[in-house]
Design a protein around this motif. Structure first.
Motif, PDB file in Angstrom:
ATOM      1  N   VAL A  63       0.661  -1.006   0.138  1.00 56.21           N
ATOM      2  CA  VAL A  63       0.103  -0.088   0.004  1.00 56.21           C
ATOM      3  C   VAL A  63       0.766   1.285  -0.005  1.00 56.21           C
ATOM      4  O   VAL A  63       0.762   2.310  -0.604  1.00 56.21           O
ATOM      5  CB  VAL A  63      -1.021  -0.080   1.524  1.00 56.21           C
ATOM      6  N   VAL A  64       1.698   1.265   1.033  1.00 55.17           N
ATOM      7  CA  VAL A  64       2.349   2.620   1.192  1.00 55.17           C
ATOM      8  C   VAL A  64       4.045   2.403   1.646  1.00 55.17           C
ATOM      9  O   VAL A  64       4.312   1.380   2.364  1.00 55.17           O
ATOM     10  CB  VAL A  64       1.726   3.463   2.194  1.00 55.17           C
ATOM     11  N   TYR A  65       4.731   3.352   1.131  1.00 57.24           N
ATOM     12  CA  TYR A  65       6.182   3.347   1.711  1.00 57.24           C
ATOM     13  C   TYR A  65       6.623   4.583   2.258  1.00 57.24           C
ATOM     14  O   TYR A  65       6.444   5.424   1.584  1.00 57.24           O
ATOM     15  CB  TYR A  65       7.290   2.834   0.688  1.00 57.24           C
ATOM     16  N   ASP A  66       7.082   4.467   3.654  1.00 53.70           N
ATOM     17  CA  ASP A  66       7.261   5.822   4.387  1.00 53.70           C
ATOM     18  C   ASP A  66       8.782   5.972   4.193  1.00 53.70           C
ATOM     19  O   ASP A  66       9.432   5.202   4.482  1.00 53.70           O
ATOM     20  CB  ASP A  66       6.773   5.579   5.976  1.00 53.70           C
ATOM     21  N   ARG A  68       8.605  13.926   6.041  1.00 55.01           N
ATOM     22  CA  ARG A  68       8.587  12.563   5.655  1.00 55.01           C
ATOM     23  C   ARG A  68       7.362  12.671   4.564  1.00 55.01           C
ATOM     24  O   ARG A  68       6.513  13.596   4.364  1.00 55.01           O
ATOM     25  CB  ARG A  68       7.927  11.928   6.974  1.00 55.01           C
ATOM     26  N   PHE A  69       7.567  11.487   3.986  1.00 54.77           N
ATOM     27  CA  PHE A  69       6.783  11.432   2.563  1.00 54.77           C
ATOM     28  C   PHE A  69       6.194   9.823   2.432  1.00 54.77           C
ATOM     29  O   PHE A  69       6.895   9.043   3.030  1.00 54.77           O
ATOM     30  CB  PHE A  69       7.540  11.661   1.267  1.00 54.77           C
ATOM     31  N   LEU A  70       5.165   9.655   1.915  1.00 56.31           N
ATOM     32  CA  LEU A  70       4.673   8.333   1.563  1.00 56.31           C
ATOM     33  C   LEU A  70       4.703   8.322  -0.236  1.00 56.31           C
ATOM     34  O   LEU A  70       4.362   8.918  -0.722  1.00 56.31           O
ATOM     35  CB  LEU A  70       3.243   8.278   1.873  1.00 56.31           C
ATOM     36  N   ILE A  92       5.148   2.247  -8.027  1.00 54.27           N
ATOM     37  CA  ILE A  92       4.679   3.375  -7.369  1.00 54.27           C
ATOM     38  C   ILE A  92       3.904   4.331  -8.037  1.00 54.27           C
ATOM     39  O   ILE A  92       3.954   4.774  -9.324  1.00 54.27           O
ATOM     40  CB  ILE A  92       6.195   4.323  -6.894  1.00 54.27           C
ATOM     41  N   GLU A  93       2.609   4.642  -7.517  1.00 62.23           N
ATOM     42  CA  GLU A  93       1.681   5.485  -8.145  1.00 62.23           C
ATOM     43  C   GLU A  93       2.084   6.714  -8.058  1.00 62.23           C
ATOM     44  O   GLU A  93       1.709   7.657  -9.075  1.00 62.23           O
ATOM     45  CB  GLU A  93       0.187   5.075  -7.549  1.00 62.23           C
ATOM     46  N   ARG A  94       2.122   7.442  -6.831  1.00 66.61           N
ATOM     47  CA  ARG A  94       2.400   8.755  -6.383  1.00 66.61           C
ATOM     48  C   ARG A  94       2.945   8.872  -5.348  1.00 66.61           C
ATOM     49  O   ARG A  94       3.071   7.953  -4.442  1.00 66.61           O
ATOM     50  CB  ARG A  94       0.894   9.414  -6.550  1.00 66.61           C
ATOM     51  N   VAL A  95       3.595  10.130  -4.746  1.00 69.61           N
ATOM     52  CA  VAL A  95       4.336  10.470  -3.574  1.00 69.61           C
ATOM     53  C   VAL A  95       3.448  11.554  -3.068  1.00 69.61           C
ATOM     54  O   VAL A  95       3.117  12.759  -3.719  1.00 69.61           O
ATOM     55  CB  VAL A  95       5.700  10.952  -4.041  1.00 69.61           C
ATOM     56  N   ILE A  96       3.248  11.816  -1.754  1.00 67.89           N
ATOM     57  CA  ILE A  96       2.708  12.620  -1.088  1.00 67.89           C
ATOM     58  C   ILE A  96       3.213  12.885   0.104  1.00 67.89           C
ATOM     59  O   ILE A  96       4.007  11.886   0.870  1.00 67.89           O
ATOM     60  CB  ILE A  96       0.937  12.344  -0.927  1.00 67.89           C
ATOM     61  N   PRO A  97       3.080  14.148   0.953  1.00 68.61           N
ATOM     62  CA  PRO A  97       3.514  14.464   2.214  1.00 68.61           C
ATOM     63  C   PRO A  97       3.057  13.708   3.165  1.00 68.61           C
ATOM     64  O   PRO A  97       1.820  13.399   3.126  1.00 68.61           O
ATOM     65  CB  PRO A  97       3.338  15.971   2.115  1.00 68.61           C
TER      66      PRO A  97
END
Length: 167
Positions: free
Chosen positions: A20-23, A71-73, A59-64
């Motif tokens: 789902v997500v990578y921090d 840090r970002f997701l 990876i679909e997108r990067v968000i704060p």
């Protein structure tokens, strides 16, 4: 676009969910943004366990990261996380799977890039890791696992090569 290796360990203090997500911290932001729309390989660091390379995802997108300055997701494209059928070891014949982690004499490097949580991965290294984790003959292996004389498979397809294009 660029392919990456993402370090992940199950007991991480970060809120990673590989499917789902990578921090990750700001120091890796440029590399991860360049990988949006492309594939990554997950890697379990030596101190975390024996798995080595264990899955791929896109990876679909990067968000704060909400509420966490700096840090970002990396949001994983739904349905793209794929655990390897066979975990891929860190070393094969005593040599690292990643060219960037290899000394000129073929021995593993120590420190430096080896310890990065996010590493760029050349296409040739990516293909080698994925082909070991998801061998092209995987359909045939699985078909014969329980049926020694399976129905003929479509000879014109290469499932692992078609799945991992950057398109």
């Amino acid at each position: 676009m660029v392919k990456l290796v993402l370090l992940h360990k199950a007991d991480s203090i970060y809120e990673d969910e590989p499917d789902v997500v990578y921090d990750f911290p700001r120091s890796y932001l440029k590399s991860v943004e360049e990988a949006v729309g492309d594939w990554v390989v997950y890697y379990e660091p030596v101190k975390a366990g024996p798995r080595g390379y264990f899955a791929v995802a896109k990876i679909e997108r990067v968000i704060p990261k909400p509420g966490a300055d700096g840090r970002f997701l990396a949001m994983i494209a739904p349905g793209t996380f794929l655990p390897f059928d066979r975990e891929v070891p860190r070393l094969l014949g005593g040599r690292p799977m990643e060219a960037a982690l290899t000394e000129p004499d073929g021995t593993p490097k120590r420190g430096g890039a080896v310890q990065l949580a996010v590493r760029r991965l050349p296409e040739v290294d990516f293909a080698r890791i994925v082909n070991l984790g998801l061998p092209q003959e995987l359909e045939r292996i699985e078909a014969t696992r329980y049926d020694p004389e399976p129905a003929a498979l479509d000879e014109g397809r290469s499932p692992s090569s078609a799945r991992f294009s950057s398109d």
